[in-house]
Design a protein around this motif. Structure first.
Motif, short mmCIF file in Angstrom:
data_model
loop_
_atom_site.label_atom_id
_atom_site.label_comp_id
_atom_site.label_asym_id
_atom_site.label_seq_id
_atom_site.Cartn_x
_atom_site.Cartn_y
_atom_site.Cartn_z
N ASP A 111 0.81 -1.21 0.00
CA ASP A 111 0.00 0.00 0.00
C ASP A 111 0.85 1.26 0.00
O ASP A 111 0.30 2.37 -0.06
N ARG A 112 2.17 1.10 0.07
CA ARG A 112 3.03 2.28 0.18
C ARG A 112 3.79 2.52 -1.13
O ARG A 112 4.57 1.67 -1.59
N GLU A 113 3.56 3.68 -1.68
CA GLU A 113 4.24 4.09 -2.90
C GLU A 113 5.69 4.45 -2.58
O GLU A 113 5.98 5.08 -1.57
N THR A 114 6.63 4.01 -3.41
CA THR A 114 8.05 4.30 -3.16
C THR A 114 8.82 4.28 -4.46
O THR A 114 8.46 3.60 -5.41
N TYR A 115 9.87 5.08 -4.50
CA TYR A 115 10.76 5.12 -5.66
C TYR A 115 12.20 4.78 -5.26
O TYR A 115 13.15 5.10 -5.95
N ILE A 116 12.31 4.10 -4.13
CA ILE A 116 13.62 3.68 -3.62
C ILE A 116 13.77 2.18 -3.85
O ILE A 116 12.82 1.41 -3.59
#
Length: 311
Positions: A18-23
């Protein structure tokens, strides 16, 4: 109530969808959120890669048992220091004419020498006749009870080129072997190789000839490194060439080089290293202890047999 989800096509944390991330994890490339980021040497890693890395991290045990050496050069430095200290003492007290030379050099059988000059001796003169002479003194050998000479001779040098070559070889070979075997096993390899070289000298050399130098122990390190290279399936061509050159020098110079000490050290080093690196893992420590103990007992038995023959 349903949990919110990230928009389609947006990368999300592999542990928290549910958590958006770009890492991304620098090791496996999986997307991770700030809660799952773990500091690494370069960037961040995911918890799974951190756990896997911890499993593969080198332990405090050496590859063939025992504690890993924190400084693989330490034992070689100490051995070089001892050899250098003995050399300085001998040189300062008369070199080959030093009393220390008489005490430490390997002499199979005792000999009668002129007072104040151990460079010459009276052949065929017994100890009883020698001690009753006012112009001669008796220098005891291993057969007379000076068994310490089997090891002390490996720390004795007179010529600077002799100690220089041996200590250079020790410095090249020693740290590699200590890093692989651990400190205790490396020291066992060095000392038992020296003893093996001295034993063959005692068995085969002239009874009233002196032998000295760390060459037997150094040849043992060569043999040990050769066994280790075969064990890990490394490239042994250069090592074999180096050993071959030293063997050739020994053969050519056998008139003034102790081929017995070199051969005994080399064969001893091969056997000692084989016991250490080929011991089965489940009972490694016990097998190594029994194997090295048995080899030491064989060397001691040969020394006893030779002593009986000489006396």
């Amino acid at each position: 109530m349903t949990e919110p989800t990230a928009p389609a096509g947006v990368p999300t944390c592999y542990r928290h969808p549910d958590r958006e991330t770009y890492i991304s994890c620098q090791r496996c490339g999986k997307s991770i959120c700030p809660d799952c980021m773990r500091d690494a040497a370069v960037g961040f890693q995911c918890p799974d890669c951190v756990a896997e890395g911890a499993k593969s991290t080198r332990s405090g045990r050496a590859a063939y048992g025992g504690r890993r050496s924190g400084d693989p050069t330490l034992t070689s430095k100490v051995l070089i220091g001892i050899n250098a200290a003995v050399w300085l003492l001998v040189v300062a007290t008369g070199g080959a004419g030093s009393r220390l030379y008489d005490v430490l050099a390997l002499l199979p059988a005792g000999r009668c020498v002129p007072s104040g000059s151990s460079g010459q001796y009276f052949p065929g003169v017994s100890e009883a006749a020698c001690v009753n002479s006012a112009t001669a003194q008796w220098i005891p050998g291993v057969a007379d009870g000076a068994v310490w000479q089997l090891l002390t001779s490996a720390f004795l040098h007179v010529e600077i080129w002799h100690i220089g070559f041996n200590m250079l070889a020790l410095w090249v070979l020693g740290p590699q072997l200590e890093a692989a075997l651990g400190r205790a096993r490396f020291l066992a390899l060095y000392l038992l190789s020296a003893l093996a070289g001295s034993t063959l000298v005692y068995l085969l050399a002239a009874p009233q000839g002196s032998t000295l130098g760390a060459s037997g122990a150094v040849f043992g390190l060569m043999g040990g490194l050769l066994v280790l290279a075969f064990k890990v399936r490394g490239n042994v061509s250069q090592l074999l060439m180096w050993i071959g050159i030293n063997v050739a020098i020994t053969v050519v110079g056998r008139g003034f080089i102790s081929w017995q000490g070199h051969l005994g050290g080399l064969v001893g080093g091969v056997l000692i290293a084989a016991i250490i690196v080929y011991a089965p893992r489940p009972r490694r420590g016990a097998v190594q202890a029994v194997g090295l103990g048995a080899l030491t007992a064989v060397l001691a038995g040969l020394v006893v047999a030779r002593t009986l023959a000489l006396t």
